[in-house]
Design a protein around this motif. Sequence first.
Motif, PDB file in Angstrom:
ATOM      1  N   MET A   1       0.834  -1.210   0.000  1.00  0.00           N
ATOM      2  CA  MET A   1       0.000   0.000   0.000  1.00  0.00           C
ATOM      3  C   MET A   1       0.871   1.263   0.000  1.00  0.00           C
ATOM      4  SD  MET A   1      -3.088   1.126  -0.103  1.00  0.00           S
ATOM      5  CE  MET A   1      -4.112  -0.242   0.417  1.00  0.00           C
ATOM      6  N   LYS A   2       1.919   1.249   0.838  1.00  0.00           N
ATOM      7  CA  LYS A   2       2.813   2.397   0.904  1.00  0.00           C
ATOM      8  C   LYS A   2       3.507   2.604  -0.430  1.00  0.00           C
ATOM      9  CE  LYS A   2       6.757   4.304   3.412  1.00  0.00           C
ATOM     10  NZ  LYS A   2       7.754   4.073   4.498  1.00  0.00           N
ATOM     11  N   ASP A   3       3.948   1.492  -1.056  1.00  0.00           N
ATOM     12  CA  ASP A   3       4.621   1.585  -2.352  1.00  0.00           C
ATOM     13  C   ASP A   3       3.687   2.140  -3.419  1.00  0.00           C
ATOM     14  OD1 ASP A   3       6.923   0.588  -1.267  1.00  0.00           O
ATOM     15  OD2 ASP A   3       6.589  -1.478  -1.944  1.00  0.00           O
ATOM     16  N   GLU A   4       2.406   1.754  -3.357  1.00  0.00           N
ATOM     17  CA  GLU A   4       1.435   2.255  -4.327  1.00  0.00           C
ATOM     18  C   GLU A   4       1.240   3.756  -4.184  1.00  0.00           C
ATOM     19  OE1 GLU A   4      -2.174   0.090  -3.970  1.00  0.00           O
ATOM     20  OE2 GLU A   4      -1.357  -1.775  -4.784  1.00  0.00           O
ATOM     21  N   LYS A   5       1.152   4.237  -2.943  1.00  0.00           N
ATOM     22  CA  LYS A   5       0.995   5.671  -2.711  1.00  0.00           C
ATOM     23  C   LYS A   5       2.206   6.444  -3.221  1.00  0.00           C
ATOM     24  CE  LYS A   5      -2.091   5.516   1.306  1.00  0.00           C
ATOM     25  NZ  LYS A   5      -2.239   5.860   2.747  1.00  0.00           N
ATOM     26  N   GLU A   6       3.398   5.874  -2.984  1.00  0.00           N
ATOM     27  CA  GLU A   6       4.620   6.546  -3.430  1.00  0.00           C
ATOM     28  C   GLU A   6       4.711   6.565  -4.950  1.00  0.00           C
ATOM     29  OE1 GLU A   6       7.762   4.500  -1.472  1.00  0.00           O
ATOM     30  OE2 GLU A   6       7.461   5.534   0.452  1.00  0.00           O
ATOM     31  N   THR A   7       4.288   5.476  -5.582  1.00  0.00           N
ATOM     32  CA  THR A   7       4.302   5.417  -7.044  1.00  0.00           C
ATOM     33  C   THR A   7       3.330   6.432  -7.625  1.00  0.00           C
ATOM     34  OG1 THR A   7       4.884   3.066  -7.024  1.00  0.00           O
ATOM     35  CG2 THR A   7       3.923   3.949  -9.052  1.00  0.00           C
ATOM     36  N   ARG A   8       2.154   6.531  -7.044  1.00  0.00           N
ATOM     37  CA  ARG A   8       1.154   7.487  -7.518  1.00  0.00           C
ATOM     38  C   ARG A   8       1.670   8.922  -7.390  1.00  0.00           C
ATOM     39  NH1 ARG A   8      -3.586  10.437  -6.366  1.00  0.00           N
ATOM     40  NH2 ARG A   8      -5.322   9.918  -7.751  1.00  0.00           N
ATOM     41  N   VAL A  38       8.380   3.921 -14.186  1.00  0.00           N
ATOM     42  CA  VAL A  38       7.337   2.885 -14.162  1.00  0.00           C
ATOM     43  C   VAL A  38       6.893   2.594 -15.591  1.00  0.00           C
ATOM     44  CG1 VAL A  38       6.519   3.638 -11.895  1.00  0.00           C
ATOM     45  CG2 VAL A  38       5.405   4.516 -13.958  1.00  0.00           C
ATOM     46  N   ALA A  42       1.543   0.500 -15.311  1.00  0.00           N
ATOM     47  CA  ALA A  42       1.448   0.961 -13.922  1.00  0.00           C
ATOM     48  C   ALA A  42       0.662   2.256 -13.847  1.00  0.00           C
ATOM     49  CB  ALA A  42       2.851   1.150 -13.338  1.00  0.00           C
ATOM     50  N   PHE A  45      -2.956   1.699 -13.921  1.00  0.00           N
ATOM     51  CA  PHE A  45      -3.463   1.128 -12.677  1.00  0.00           C
ATOM     52  C   PHE A  45      -4.024   2.227 -11.781  1.00  0.00           C
ATOM     53  CE2 PHE A  45      -2.738   0.036  -8.186  1.00  0.00           C
ATOM     54  CZ  PHE A  45      -3.487  -1.129  -8.083  1.00  0.00           C
ATOM     55  N   PHE A  46      -3.413   3.424 -11.850  1.00  0.00           N
ATOM     56  CA  PHE A  46      -3.811   4.542 -10.993  1.00  0.00           C
ATOM     57  C   PHE A  46      -4.749   5.523 -11.692  1.00  0.00           C
ATOM     58  CE2 PHE A  46       0.374   3.218  -9.351  1.00  0.00           C
ATOM     59  CZ  PHE A  46       0.043   2.975  -8.031  1.00  0.00           C
TER      60      PHE A  46
END
Length: 219
Positions: A1-8, A38, A42, A45-46
């Motif tokens: 979850m943290k990685d997803e927030k950082e990627t976004r 990315v 990816a 995905f967001f």
Amino acid sequence: MKDEKETRKRLQKCALEEFLEKGFMKASLRSICKKAGVTTGALYFFFEDKDDLFVSLVKEPLAGVREAMEMHFLGEKQAMESGELLSGEVQEGEADDYRTTLNIVHELYRYRDRFRLLLEKSQGSSVEGAVDEVVRICEGHYRMLADMMQQHIGGERIEHDVIHWIAHMQIDVFVYAVTHIDTEEEAVRYMDRAVKYMVCGWYGMFGVTPDMMGSGDIV
């Protein structure tokens, strides 16, 4: 979850740079993804598409400013209905206008790059007409205020073209600040004069002169 927030967040940061440089229409999702490190998969995905990515950068800041304006308009409407804006308390009204203006200026400069994106780089996006929509909101509010003032004070009804111009001027004051004035401190000084000018001009349309402001002689 943290990685997803950082990627976004990384995608949004790179998108902001790309959109500011090239504008919405010429910006490249491939370039944004490359800078963010990315894949295009990816990104999807967001975000649904390029427009969704662009809107994600300006949606919340714009909503914050609109909320501040609408709350101020609601307060003015209530003050008009209660008679406060017609009781001679013009100076208090000016003070309230100035407080609201400071709040909006703070938000504009807190997210200045995102508002510049909206104002200068949004052609072709779904939020290209966002400023025109805000002008329409202002126009409806000033039409209501002008009609109520005219009913209490008398005189001829203010023409639609004048109300439309006033609404544009109100928004253009903020647009000019974001696009031409570099610091919030400088913008505050500019707004101080602009608010005085607009308040005096508004009451002046109804024959209220500066010596009457605060004297209780308006009605």
